[in-house]
Write a protein that holds these residues in place. Structure first.
Motif, PDB file in Angstrom:
ATOM      1  N   GLN A 102       1.809   4.736   1.211  1.00 12.78           N
ATOM      2  CA  GLN A 102       1.577   5.545   2.403  1.00 12.78           C
ATOM      3  C   GLN A 102       2.251   6.897   2.227  1.00 12.78           C
ATOM      4  OE1 GLN A 102       2.521   3.667   6.124  1.00 12.78           O
ATOM      5  NE2 GLN A 102       1.753   1.663   5.492  1.00 12.78           N
TER       6      GLN A 102
ATOM      7  N   ASP B  20       2.000  10.020   6.973  1.00  9.47           N
ATOM      8  CA  ASP B  20       1.535   8.788   7.625  1.00  9.47           C
ATOM      9  C   ASP B  20       2.713   7.911   8.027  1.00  9.47           C
ATOM     10  OD1 ASP B  20      -1.086   9.559   7.368  1.00  9.47           O
ATOM     11  OD2 ASP B  20      -1.443   8.414   5.537  1.00  9.47           O
TER      12      ASP B  20
ATOM     13  N   LYS C 258       0.844  -1.188   0.000  1.00 11.41           N
ATOM     14  CA  LYS C 258       0.000   0.000   0.000  1.00 11.41           C
ATOM     15  C   LYS C 258       0.879   1.239   0.000  1.00 11.41           C
ATOM     16  CE  LYS C 258      -3.581   2.337   2.730  1.00 11.41           C
ATOM     17  NZ  LYS C 258      -4.390   2.279   3.985  1.00 11.41           N
TER      18      LYS C 258
END
Length: 351
Positions: free
Chosen positions: A127, A131, A125
């Motif tokens: 990010q 984050d 994923k």
């Protein structure tokens, strides 16, 4: 320059297992690469087939939304960039550990003099940088980073990327080298966000004669918040977080005390700092350390022999008293007091 008391607690839980190893000796077999990382070559051009193309990522700098395309993805190599560091990594893992990174494609979207780094691919994923720098439970903690590969090491390299951007006009951090995988490091957080780091050597090895502090960097957005003070205390006042040092003179494991009388300390009991030391760091050290603490901090270069260091190496106190160190020294009360031969600020809780 008040800062929270350092702590040895590491609240950062990483899903990737840390790979601990000794780079001084070649392992009998190559270690598996932890989840989230991939191996690339010395050029850094090799990236995985699956980079989650089509994902949408927002730029923290300009606010634009970007569609991930393979052509815009690059490798962020984790570890040192010297020939020795990269050769060791190849021997240990079979390649250079890296993660995928994405720069903003908006024209003129820069941080200082660098294209804005906006996201990293982790555990399948993308990010955002904000984050990734957020550490659950990090608070305002001092966090020691383990050697090897882990999420914390990626955070270190993001902070190192900021150190090279020259985001503040007065910054002179572009010469900082990325921390090798076997170099001890620490991170300081503010409100659960990693915003500063230091690198240091705890053992007299790899050419260093004493435990030595190498670099300190604080993001421009988090300066004057006590981060540098916290990193300095974490290394030079290790008993505040429960660290035990090996006293070289008596070969017994005991707390390294903050001694007001340094006459009983042998050279091997002292601590080192690698020059050059910036003006801001000099002023910070003058504000938080006593003159006797500064007398026990030695300026060390990696190529100094023990004989030369014992005879000619400057103490931090001598360095601060040199007339050419700072041009505006008279404007700073702690440094003026030190240069006048008077006692600096005492450690908290001591009289």
């Amino acid at each position: 320059l008040a800062s929270p008391a350092p702590s040895s607690r590491n609240p950062l839980a990483s899903p990737a297992p840390s790979a601990h190893f000794d780079l001084l000796e070649s392992p009998p077999q190559q270690l598996p690469i932890p989840s989230g990382f991939f191996l690339t070559g010395f050029t850094g051009k090799e990236i995985p087939e699956d980079v989650c193309e089509g994902s949408q990522v927002s730029c923290w700098q300009c606010g634009a939304t970007q569609i991930v395309e393979r052509a815009n993805v690059a490798a962020l190599i984790i570890g040192g960039n010297t020939v020795q560091s990269r050769t060791n990594a190849v021997n240990v893992f079979g390649g250079l550990p890296a993660v995928c990174m994405l720069n903003c494609s908006t024209p003129d979207c820069c941080v200082g003099r660098s294209e804005a780094l906006i996201a990293l691919l982790w555990e399948g994923k993308w990010q955002s940088v904000d984050d990734f720098l957020t550490i659950a439970g990090g608070g305002d903690e001092y966090i020691e980073v383990p050697c090897g590969l882990s999420r914390e090491r990626i955070i270190l390299h993001i902070l190192h990327w900021f150190s090279k951007t020259k985001q503040a006009a007065t910054d002179r951090h572009a010469c900082f080298l990325p921390p090798p995988l076997d170099r001890s490091c620490a991170i300081v957080c503010r409100n659960n966000v990693a915003c500063a780091y230091s690198t240091y050597t705890l053992d007299a090895s790899n050419g260093w004669l004493l435990p030595t502090l190498h670099t300190i960097f604080v993001k421009a957005s988090h300066r004057r918040m006590g981060c540098a003070s916290q990193l300095l205390r974490g290394f030079f006042r290790p008993e505040e977080r429960g660290r035990h040092r090996m006293r070289q003179s008596d070969n017994k494991r005991s707390l390294q005390p903050i001694l007001l009388d340094s006459s009983c300390l042998d050279f091997s009991d002292k601590l080192g700092i690698e020059p050059p030391v910036s003006d801001d760091l000099i002023l910070t050290m003058a504000a938080i350390f006593s003159t006797n603490e500064l007398r026990n901090i030695i300026l060390l270069h990696s190529d100094q022999t023990l004989q030369v260091a014992r005879a000619k190496a400057k103490t931090m106190l001598d360095h601060m008293r040199a007339p050419k160190v700072l041009k505006n020294a008279d404007a700073n009360t702690p440094l003026r007091r030190i240069r006048g031969g008077r006692e600096g600020r005492l450690p908290q809780g001591r009289k």
